[in-house]
Structures are given as C-alpha cells and as structure tokens.
Scaffold this motif. Structure first.
Motif, PDB file in Angstrom:
ATOM      1  N   VAL A   1      -0.407   0.295   1.152  1.00  0.00           N
ATOM      2  CA  VAL A   1      -0.835   0.617   2.507  1.00  0.00           C
ATOM      3  C   VAL A   1       0.201   1.556   3.095  1.00  0.00           C
ATOM      4  CG1 VAL A   1      -1.440  -0.331   4.739  1.00  0.00           C
ATOM      5  CG2 VAL A   1      -1.792  -1.698   2.707  1.00  0.00           C
TER       6      VAL A   1
ATOM      7  N   GLY B   1       0.850   4.043   6.322  1.00  0.00           N
ATOM      8  CA  GLY B   1       0.273   4.491   7.577  1.00  0.00           C
ATOM      9  C   GLY B   1       1.230   4.310   8.721  1.00  0.00           C
ATOM     10  N   GLN B   2       0.683   4.436   9.918  1.00  0.00           N
ATOM     11  CA  GLN B   2       1.523   4.214  11.077  1.00  0.00           C
ATOM     12  C   GLN B   2       0.725   3.580  12.196  1.00  0.00           C
ATOM     13  OE1 GLN B   2       1.961   8.056  13.491  1.00  0.00           O
ATOM     14  NE2 GLN B   2       2.460   8.758  11.452  1.00  0.00           N
TER      15      GLN B   2
ATOM     16  N   ILE C   1       4.120   1.941   8.654  1.00  0.00           N
ATOM     17  CA  ILE C   1       3.721   0.778   7.876  1.00  0.00           C
ATOM     18  C   ILE C   1       3.669   1.247   6.433  1.00  0.00           C
ATOM     19  CG2 ILE C   1       1.885  -0.865   7.390  1.00  0.00           C
ATOM     20  CD1 ILE C   1       1.078  -0.819  10.208  1.00  0.00           C
ATOM     21  N   ASP C   2       4.526   0.679   5.596  1.00  0.00           N
ATOM     22  CA  ASP C   2       4.645   1.148   4.224  1.00  0.00           C
ATOM     23  C   ASP C   2       4.732  -0.094   3.360  1.00  0.00           C
ATOM     24  OD1 ASP C   2       6.844   3.663   2.726  1.00  0.00           O
ATOM     25  OD2 ASP C   2       5.087   2.592   1.971  1.00  0.00           O
TER      26      ASP C   2
ATOM     27  N   ILE D   1      -6.855  -5.318   6.923  1.00  0.00           N
ATOM     28  CA  ILE D   1      -6.499  -4.090   6.204  1.00  0.00           C
ATOM     29  C   ILE D   1      -7.750  -3.638   5.460  1.00  0.00           C
ATOM     30  CG2 ILE D   1      -5.109  -3.247   4.288  1.00  0.00           C
ATOM     31  CD1 ILE D   1      -2.840  -4.665   5.316  1.00  0.00           C
TER      32      ILE D   1
ATOM     33  N   VAL E   1      -4.323   2.647  15.008  1.00  0.00           N
ATOM     34  CA  VAL E   1      -3.571   2.543  13.764  1.00  0.00           C
ATOM     35  C   VAL E   1      -4.224   3.457  12.750  1.00  0.00           C
ATOM     36  CG1 VAL E   1      -2.880   0.988  11.910  1.00  0.00           C
ATOM     37  CG2 VAL E   1      -2.982   0.136  14.231  1.00  0.00           C
TER      38      VAL E   1
ATOM     39  N   LEU F   1      -4.259   4.134   8.700  1.00  0.00           N
ATOM     40  CA  LEU F   1      -3.782   3.605   7.423  1.00  0.00           C
ATOM     41  C   LEU F   1      -4.420   4.381   6.287  1.00  0.00           C
ATOM     42  CD1 LEU F   1      -4.155  -0.245   7.950  1.00  0.00           C
ATOM     43  CD2 LEU F   1      -2.070   1.085   8.071  1.00  0.00           C
TER      44      LEU F   1
ATOM     45  N   LEU G   1      -4.967   4.052   2.196  1.00  0.00           N
ATOM     46  CA  LEU G   1      -4.897   2.976   1.215  1.00  0.00           C
ATOM     47  C   LEU G   1      -5.019   3.541  -0.183  1.00  0.00           C
ATOM     48  CD1 LEU G   1      -5.077   0.298   2.794  1.00  0.00           C
ATOM     49  CD2 LEU G   1      -6.980  -0.238   1.338  1.00  0.00           C
TER      50      LEU G   1
END
Lengths: 188, 228
Positions: B6, B8-9, B61-62, B99, B159, B161, B163
C-alpha cells in the motif's frame, strides 16, 4: 509525466548456489511543469527522488534545481502559473516494491527584503501506472511557533524550514509540526 | 503468501467547521495478516490553510502486508482533531475505510462523524469548548450495534492509495480449492515455486487441492489466475 514499468521483464542475476534474485526496472521520465501560488511570485524549485535501500540508480540523476520563474504578465492569462518545465529522468532497479520512489519538490522564492525563503514543500509517490499522468501536489510550509517568532522571521528572512526536506516523506514524528498550507500545487 | 503493498498518502481534509486540523490514523488488520514493513499508526501535522478551505497533510502511508488468508481485510481508522486558538485539541470526527483490494490507484473520500452528547453537554461545549468522544474507539470499525449512539456528521478525509498485489489471485484460487479460508503452508510453498518456475506444474498443484465436486470450478479459476 510518462513512466514505463515492465514487471514482466524479470532479470535473473545469477549467483553461485541455488538462489537467484529477481529484479525489475522502473524508468521515470517527466517534468516538474509549473506551480500555482496565488500569493507569491518569482519562484524556483528543487526536487529530489527519495527511494528505499533496496533500490539503485541505473542512470539519470535523482535531484535537480530549476530556474527562477515569474508569472505571466499577459492580462488574459488568468492561470497565474510559474512555469519551470524542469526535466526529470531517472532509471532505477530494485528487487522489492518497498521503498517505491517518491518525488519531493521544495519551492523557494525571494521575500520583500530580498532573502531567499521557502514557500512550500510537496511530495508524491511516483505513479505506478505506465501511462502519462499529471500529478497535482498541494504544498505546505512550516508555520512559526509563536507570534513573536513569526514577526522576527518576517524581518530577518529566517523563516522556519525543514533541515532535511526528506522529512516530508517520513511518517514518524510529524505531530510536532505546525503547518501553514499554501493552497495550490506544483504540477508534475 | 499473498503480499499487498500500500503506497499512498493521507492527502488532507475538507468541509470541517474550523480549519486547523490534524489526524491520528491507525491500521487495523486481522489474524493471519502480518505487517512486513511500514508504520501502522501515526499522527499527521496540524495544518491551517492560507487560502481555500482544504487542509493539506500529505502524510505518507507506505506498508507491506503479507497474508495467508482472505478474511479480515485490513482497515484504516482516522480520528480528526481540531486545534483551537488556545492550542487545545478537540475531536472533529471519526472515520474508517477498507484498504482497496484491486491493484491500481484509488482516491478515497472518507466521511466522518462525531458523537453528540446530551443537551447539557452541548450547552457546556458551546461556552467552554471540548467535544464528546467514544470511550471505545474500536466501535468505529466494528460491526457491533450502534443504535444507542447519536452522532452528527462532520467533514471528509481524502486519502490516495496505490496498491500493488502479489499472488492474491492465486491465493483466492487455492482457498476456493481447499474450501477453506486459510491455506496450508506446504501447498503455499509448492504453489509459489510452481508459479515462478513452471506454469503446468502450477495447474497440477491447484487441481490436487480441489475436491471432486469443485474440480471444474477450480480448474477455471486456476486457468484465470495463471493468465492474469
């Protein structure tokens, strides 16, 4: 920005013994096009690409600095962009998706006293798809922690800035930052 | 055996009452999911927009997750707080999202809510500030009854993301063949080796794990998985 990822081109670097590590190549080509900052003019940017420890650069450079750009004087152009068109060319090799490259753009300009101050930081993951994409990244800048500091910073030109702009891509310890968000983004 | 990356931020938030906001976020995973690398919780910076109404956090977000089963898909929990002019933090909203399960880029818009207190609480909050909070934040992402709770809607969290999944389709095929939600280690190892080396061996492995009645269905799924 267009990017070419070939997940099917697994190379096998053979080593002695049974294990072979598969690697994949990510080739990034694009440009930092422009910025839209309604309150500021005469801006330049620096970008760098941050990636994890499993990644290596095959070719290209991971950082760059642009020219100083002023907004258009044309009265019918209401976009009010500072245009840089700074090319980004980089090819990376990795065995692991963890540490996927991120691009961090820091925008600087001169304040009214002629000091070079930071105007905003923005970052984004390099897109995962291999199609041409335009990224819009909203920017933010650290705010002073008190009114006194804000006034001193305005006079002396020593505004709060990040010691290492890479902090914007790390998730730890960000709760201590108070940020003033400057709305509009550098486009990539 | 299946891996999910995942990347994203947490971009920001909008439509909140006051605009100095920060967010606490947390990843909730079930049994059978393992976090290989990445932070599973954090707190963003607190942001005040200088123009416009949207706050920008750009919080990374990593994550690299690993799973042997498909149940208990991971969720992200958000708690947005406002910073008032005295520096106190007041709860602005709770929200959660699953998610996504397909690879690619996803732009998620997560609406948030916060509990309303009793009329006496609201009267007090009007003059003194503060907010009502949940005593058990787990309620936000659980499916327990909430009908006793009265809430008001607040803003939205944005958000983005991206994937990347590995072997997820294969995990689904193996789970279907076994009629189970978690897959044996040995079958996993054989199937993964087969996936990388030899596709015909892969089909054999998949067919072995199926019951007689499900043979056809698994064979089709296996064929789809190997061509995907």
């Amino acid at each position: 920005m267009s990017k070419d990822v070939s997940p099917n081109n697994f190379g096998r670097s053979s080593a002695e013994g049974a294990s072979s590590r598969q690697f994949f190549v990510v080739s990034i080509s694009g440009s930092v096009e422009a910025a839209e900052f309604p309150e500021h003019d005469e801006l330049y940017c620096r970008y760098f690409v941050e990636f994890g420890s499993d990644w290596q650069i095959i070719s290209g450079v991971a950082e760059g600095m642009s020219q100083i750009s002023k907004k258009s004087k044309c009265h019918i152009d209401d976009r009010q962009l500072c245009v840089w068109n700074l090319p980004v060319e980089l090819t990376l090799k990795s065995t692991n998706i963890t540490g996927w490259p991120k691009i961090v753009v820091s925008v600087y300009g001169n304040d009214s006293f002629g000091n070079d101050v930071v105007r905003g930081y923005a970052w984004s993951f390099v897109p995962l798809e291999s199609t041409a994409t335009t990224l819009s990244m909203p920017a933010f800048v650290p705010a002073s922690s008190s009114k006194l500091q804000e006034m001193t910073a305005w006079f002396t030109g020593r505004r709060p800035e990040f010691l290492n702009p890479a902090i914007v891509v790390h998730g730890e310890s960000r709760e201590r930052e108070q940020i003033l968000f400057i709305f509009c983004p550098p486009m990539f | 055996m299946a891996e999910v990356h995942v990347l994203g931020q947490i971009q920001g938030a909008r439509h909140f009452e006051r605009n100095s906001l920060f967010c606490r976020w947390e990843l909730r995973t079930g049994v059978g999911w393992k976090v290989v690398t990445g932070l599973t919780e954090g707190q963003t910076q607190s942001d005040t927009p200088s123009c416009g109404n949207s706050c920008v956090w750009a919080h990374p977000i990593d994550l690299h997750l690993h799973t042997k089963g498909l149940q208990d898909w991971p969720k992200l929990l958000f708690e947005v707080h406002q910073v008032d002019k005295y520096g106190r933090s007041v709860l602005a909203g709770y929200g959660f999202c699953n998610i996504p399960s397909t690879p690619g880029l996803h732009n998620l818009v997560i609406p948030t809510w916060r509990p309303r207190g009793s009329p006496r609480d609201r009267f007090r909050q009007f003059f003194l500030g503060g907010s009502t909070q949940l005593s058990e934040p787990e309620l936000v992402c659980s499916s327990e009854d909430r009908y006793q709770l009265s809430t008001e809607s607040t803003g939205t969290v944005l958000v983005q993301l991206a994937l990347v999944t590995t072997l997820l389709l294969l995990l689904g095929a193996l789970s279907a063949g076994q009629n189970a939600t978690e897959v044996d280690d040995e079958i996993v190892t054989n199937a993964t080796a087969a996936y990388y080396e030899d596709e015909s061996a892969l089909n054999e492995t998949l067919l072995e794990t199926s019951t007689a009645a499900d043979n056809e269905e698994v064979a089709t799924t296996a064929a789809n998985a190997s061509t995907a």
